[in-house]
Every structure is written in structure tokens, then in C-alpha cells.
Design a protein around this motif. Structure first.
Motif, mmCIF file in Angstrom:
data_model
loop_
_atom_site.group_PDB
_atom_site.id
_atom_site.type_symbol
_atom_site.label_atom_id
_atom_site.label_comp_id
_atom_site.label_asym_id
_atom_site.label_seq_id
_atom_site.Cartn_x
_atom_site.Cartn_y
_atom_site.Cartn_z
ATOM 1 N N ALA A 1 0.849 -1.207 0.000
ATOM 2 C CA ALA A 1 0.000 0.000 0.000
ATOM 3 C C ALA A 1 0.882 1.255 0.000
ATOM 4 C CB ALA A 1 -0.887 -0.006 1.244
ATOM 5 N N GLY A 2 0.346 2.345 -0.518
ATOM 6 C CA GLY A 2 1.034 3.638 -0.434
ATOM 7 C C GLY A 2 2.169 3.819 -1.432
ATOM 8 N N ASP A 3 2.321 2.906 -2.357
ATOM 9 C CA ASP A 3 3.377 2.973 -3.376
ATOM 10 C C ASP A 3 2.740 3.585 -4.624
ATOM 11 O OD1 ASP A 3 4.913 2.250 -5.640
ATOM 12 O OD2 ASP A 3 5.594 0.380 -4.748
ATOM 13 N N GLU A 4 3.300 4.696 -5.091
ATOM 14 C CA GLU A 4 2.667 5.422 -6.209
ATOM 15 C C GLU A 4 2.563 4.562 -7.481
ATOM 16 O OE1 GLU A 4 5.206 7.149 -4.502
ATOM 17 O OE2 GLU A 4 4.150 8.876 -3.627
ATOM 18 N N PRO B 1 2.213 1.858 -15.237
ATOM 19 C CA PRO B 1 1.330 1.142 -14.312
ATOM 20 C C PRO B 1 -0.157 1.284 -14.624
ATOM 21 C CG PRO B 1 2.415 3.008 -13.222
ATOM 22 C CD PRO B 1 3.070 2.840 -14.543
ATOM 23 N N ALA B 2 -0.575 2.456 -15.109
ATOM 24 C CA ALA B 2 -2.012 2.622 -15.411
ATOM 25 C C ALA B 2 -2.425 1.684 -16.542
ATOM 26 C CB ALA B 2 -2.316 4.079 -15.785
ATOM 27 N N LEU B 3 -1.524 1.519 -17.498
ATOM 28 C CA LEU B 3 -1.824 0.627 -18.618
ATOM 29 C C LEU B 3 -1.862 -0.832 -18.150
ATOM 30 C CD1 LEU B 3 -2.285 0.929 -21.685
ATOM 31 C CD2 LEU B 3 0.150 0.466 -22.000
ATOM 32 N N ALA C 1 8.936 6.175 -11.271
ATOM 33 C CA ALA C 1 8.840 7.632 -11.426
ATOM 34 C C ALA C 1 7.843 8.206 -10.428
ATOM 35 C CB ALA C 1 8.443 7.976 -12.863
ATOM 36 N N GLY C 2 8.107 7.936 -9.150
ATOM 37 C CA GLY C 2 7.269 8.520 -8.102
ATOM 38 C C GLY C 2 7.642 9.980 -7.880
ATOM 39 N N PRO C 3 6.774 10.738 -7.231
ATOM 40 C CA PRO C 3 7.024 12.166 -7.020
ATOM 41 C C PRO C 3 8.355 12.472 -6.330
ATOM 42 C CG PRO C 3 4.744 11.639 -6.483
ATOM 43 C CD PRO C 3 5.423 10.337 -6.778
ATOM 44 N N ASN C 4 8.763 11.681 -5.321
ATOM 45 C CA ASN C 4 10.061 11.955 -4.663
ATOM 46 C C ASN C 4 11.227 11.709 -5.609
ATOM 47 O OD1 ASN C 4 8.764 12.571 -2.317
ATOM 48 N ND2 ASN C 4 9.144 10.600 -1.338
ATOM 49 N N GLN C 5 11.059 10.700 -6.484
ATOM 50 C CA GLN C 5 12.129 10.430 -7.454
ATOM 51 C C GLN C 5 12.245 11.584 -8.444
ATOM 52 O OE1 GLN C 5 10.235 6.451 -8.285
ATOM 53 N NE2 GLN C 5 12.351 5.926 -8.736
ATOM 54 N N ALA D 1 3.994 13.065 -18.582
ATOM 55 C CA ALA D 1 2.825 12.183 -18.548
ATOM 56 C C ALA D 1 3.149 10.815 -17.950
ATOM 57 C CB ALA D 1 2.280 11.995 -19.964
ATOM 58 N N ALA D 2 4.437 10.485 -17.894
ATOM 59 C CA ALA D 2 4.817 9.159 -17.376
ATOM 60 C C ALA D 2 5.018 9.150 -15.859
ATOM 61 C CB ALA D 2 6.088 8.693 -18.079
ATOM 62 N N ILE D 3 4.961 10.349 -15.226
ATOM 63 C CA ILE D 3 5.167 10.421 -13.770
ATOM 64 C C ILE D 3 3.972 9.763 -13.060
ATOM 65 C CG2 ILE D 3 5.365 12.019 -11.814
ATOM 66 C CD1 ILE D 3 6.692 14.008 -13.798
ATOM 67 N N TYR D 4 4.266 9.004 -11.998
ATOM 68 C CA TYR D 4 3.209 8.284 -11.282
ATOM 69 C C TYR D 4 2.358 9.261 -10.456
ATOM 70 C CZ TYR D 4 6.298 4.198 -12.159
ATOM 71 O OH TYR D 4 7.097 3.236 -12.731
ATOM 72 N N LYS D 5 1.145 8.756 -10.139
ATOM 73 C CA LYS D 5 0.202 9.576 -9.378
ATOM 74 C C LYS D 5 0.198 9.184 -7.891
ATOM 75 C CE LYS D 5 -3.132 9.975 -13.109
ATOM 76 N NZ LYS D 5 -4.404 9.495 -13.604
#
Ligand code: T6T
Length: 350
Positions: free
Chosen positions: A71-74, A301-303, A280-284, A343-347
Motif C-alpha cells: 500500500a502507499g506505493d505510487e 502502471p495505469a496501462l 517515477a514517483g514524485p520523490n524520485q 505524462a509518465a510520472i506516477y500519481k
């Protein structure tokens, strides 16, 4: 992410780190590859295909359950967003949950309680290729359709479909990026998560194989962070004490990358040690913008989530989904992070 406009890893590396050519890997079995697959040559177009056929609408509101790696992983949050969007489109329901750590002993009880609720399908990222095999075999024998998303099992044949990135190719692409940043070679290492995770093991393998093909580099091996940034930071600081001339680290996932960046920053070695990481999480992205990390291998990941729902519904409607689907990755650098790479950055939320 739009399937048809995804960027190629090779193309982005060319933009970002100006190169004459760059090698990356092609999906091993691109039966029906997803958008954005890494390509062998810079000029090759990104493969784009609707890789998992699904009915426009499901015949009933199926109950799908998504069990994240953690859990909690972008990465998994973004996958959940892809699933929810596709589920809404097809008229089915998907519920998500995950353990607090990336650990099979914590994931198994969650799976057990989900199975007890007799869902129509379970979409899961198994946290260990061996430990999650028997519980998932039992779930499949009970009649629940299993879709593997991201990670896989020793024997994935119990699943109606397995959908994952080109992890080995991503590891190879990471080495290419480190090589371009260190044209004179030097000592490099991998910061991974735990042994027995299909994705990160394959990434480390792709990286290691590529390093060993280049005699100007010396491979120092792989270290395991247990998915804890603090552990990764400590391991990097010890590695730098032992090998002060380390020139590159491939961090095999989001949390390993966060800790690697901290360790290098604390040692004040940002100029010397080049970091290329998966995800590509926000902190990265912040570490990339600040200059501690040089390149991110962003997955889709969305795909993966979208295709996971498509596969589950196809199976539930009596069809046969594509058994193995490989999605691509994109390289994000400081040069494209605010442009086509954004666009490839995670949410962090849907
Ligand atoms: O890199 C992803 C995922 O692909 C891997 O299996 C585990 O780590 C992540 O979730 C990122 O934290």
C-alpha cells in the motif's frame, strides 16, 4: 497514458543525453505489445496495440479485487487508477487493498480474506515468486480468475493472464544510461528490494548482463533494501566507504531509489555517483530535478491496470485473454521531465 503517443526509451535517451545510438531491449514475446515498448533502435516506432481485447461492456457487474504489492506505493496507486477507469468503462467493480510492507507473510492473509469473499476475479502483484504460489493455486482451483499484474510466480499458468513491464530490458536500458553518464567506465552496483521478487530480480539481471558485456565497468553486485529507503541509504553509505570510487548505482525500484539518493546526498557524492532508477514517483522526480538522480525508467502502471481489468472481464465472459502481455517503459531525464516525460510520472491519488 495514451497508447499511441508513448515515447520510446531510446528516443528519450537520445534527447536527454545526446547520444549517437542507444540500445535497449525489445519485449521478449511481443505477441501484442503495449504502447511505449522500448525499442532496439532509436528510429523504431513505439509499438502500440490494444493488447487485451475486452468487451465494450461486461454482461454483469463483476466483483474484481486488486491486491497491491504494497500500500502507499505510487506505482500501485497509478495502477489502481488505471483499473478503476477501465472498470467504470466496462461496468464492473474493483476494490483495492495492500499490506503495509512488501512482504509475502503480510500479503497472504489479505489474499486469504479476499478469497473467502468469493470474488469473480483477483488481480494481484505477488510479493514473492515462491511463497505466493500455493495460496494463489488454491484461489484459482476454487474458481476465481487470477490475473497477475506487475510481478509473477514460479508457475504463472494458474493465471488467465500475466501483465508486466519489460523488466529485463529496463535493467539493460538503465545500464546504457549509466554508461552514457560515465563514458570512461568504473564501478557500478544495483540497489534492489528482496531476492525472489520477479520484477526486481529481472531488472538486476538485465543490468548485470549488460555490465558484464562491457569490460570498462566493474560490477560490484546487488544489495537488498527490503523496500526501506533508510536501509538503502545505509547500504549506499557503507558501499561508498568500501568503494569510494563508485561511479554508478542502478536502483531497481521506487523505494530503493529514494534511499539511494539520500545515501549519495549524505555522502556529498552527487557529482561522482550517477543514479539511474526504475519508477517515477514524485520523490524520485524531485531528486531528478535537484540533480541527485540522472534518469528514471518509468513503467506504465495505469496501462498494466487497464489491461488487467480487460483480461479479467474477458475471462469472466468466457473468452481467452492473451496469456502474457508486456508493457514498455519510458526514460525520464531532467531535459524532458517538464515536457513529454511528464505524462509518465506516477500519481499519488486518482
Ligand atoms: O517497481 C515497482 C514494481 O514494479 C515492483 O514490482 C515493486 O516496486 C514497485 O512497486 C515500486 O516501488
Amino acid at each position: 497514458m495514451n497508447r499511441t503517443t508513448a515515447l520510446t526509451a531510446a528516443g528519450l535517451l537520445l534527447v536527454a543525453l545526446p547520444l549517437a545510438a542507444c540500445t535497449s531491449s525489445k519485449p521478449a514475446e511481443p505477441a501484442q505489445p503495449a504502447g511505449g515498448g522500448a525499442t532496439a533502435a532509436p528510429t523504431a516506432p513505439a509499438a502500440s496495440a490494444s493488447s487485451v481485447a475486452a468487451p465494450a461492456k461486461a454482461s454483469k457487474n463483476y466483483n474484481l479485487q486488486f491486491i497491491q504489492g504494497v500500500a502507499g506505493d505510487e506505482f500501485y496507486i497509478t495502477m489502481q487508477c488505471g483499473m478503476e477507469a477501465e472498470a467504470a468503462k466496462l461496468g464492473v467493480s474493483v476494490k483495492t487493498q495492500g499490506a503495509q510492507k512488501f512482504d509475502a507473510t503480510l500479503q497472504k492473509p489479505i489474499l486469504d480474506s479476499v478469497v473467502a469473499g468469493k470474488p469473480d476475479a483477483i488481480l494481484i502483484a505477488p510479493t514473492d515468486v515462491t511463497a505466493m504460489q500455493a495460496p494463489l493455486n488454491a484461489a484459482a482451483e476454487g474458481g476465481t480468475k487470477i490475473v497477475l499484474v506487475d510481478t509473477t510466480l514460479e508457475d504463472p499458468s494458474i493465471a488467465v493472464s500475466a501483465i508486466a513491464s519489460d523488466n529485463e530490458g529496463g535493467g539493460r536500458a538503465a545500464f546504457e544510461a549509466i554508461k552514457q553518464l560515465n563514458p570512461n567506465g568504473g564501478k557500478v552496483m544495483v540497489m534492489s528490494v528482496n531476492p525472489g521478487i520477479s520484477t526486481t530480480d529481472l531488472r538486476a539481471k538485465g543490468f548485470e548482463d549488460a555490465v558484464k558485456e562491457d569490460s570498462t565497468f566493474q560490477y560490484l553486485g546487488v544489495q537488498y533494501s527490503k523496500n526501506e529507503p533508510a536501509i538503502a541509504a545505509n547500504l549506499i553509505s557503507s558501499a561508498l566507504q568500501k568503494d569510494p570510487d563508485l561511479v554508478g548505482v542502478f536502483a531497481a525500484n521506487l523505494f530503493s531509489a529514494e534511499g539511494t539518493a539520500t545515501g549519495v546526498r549524505q555522502a556529498g557524492k552527487q557529482e561522482q555517483v550517477k543514479i539511474v532508477s526504475f519508477d517515477a514517483g514524485p520523490n524520485q522526480v524531485e531528486a531528478l530535478k535537484e540533480g541527485t538522480v540522472q534518469a528514471l525508467v518509468a513503467q506504465q502502471p495505469a496501462l498494466i491496470g487497464q489491461y488487467g481489468v480487460d483480461a479479467a472481464v474477458t475471462a469472466l465472459e468466457g473468452g481467452t485473454p492473451t496469456p502474457n502481455v508486456q508493457t514498455g517503459f519510458e526514460i525520464i531525464t531532467r531535459d524532458n521531465v517538464d515536457g513529454e516525460g511528464a505524462a509518465a510520472i506516477y500519481k499519488s491519488s486518482c
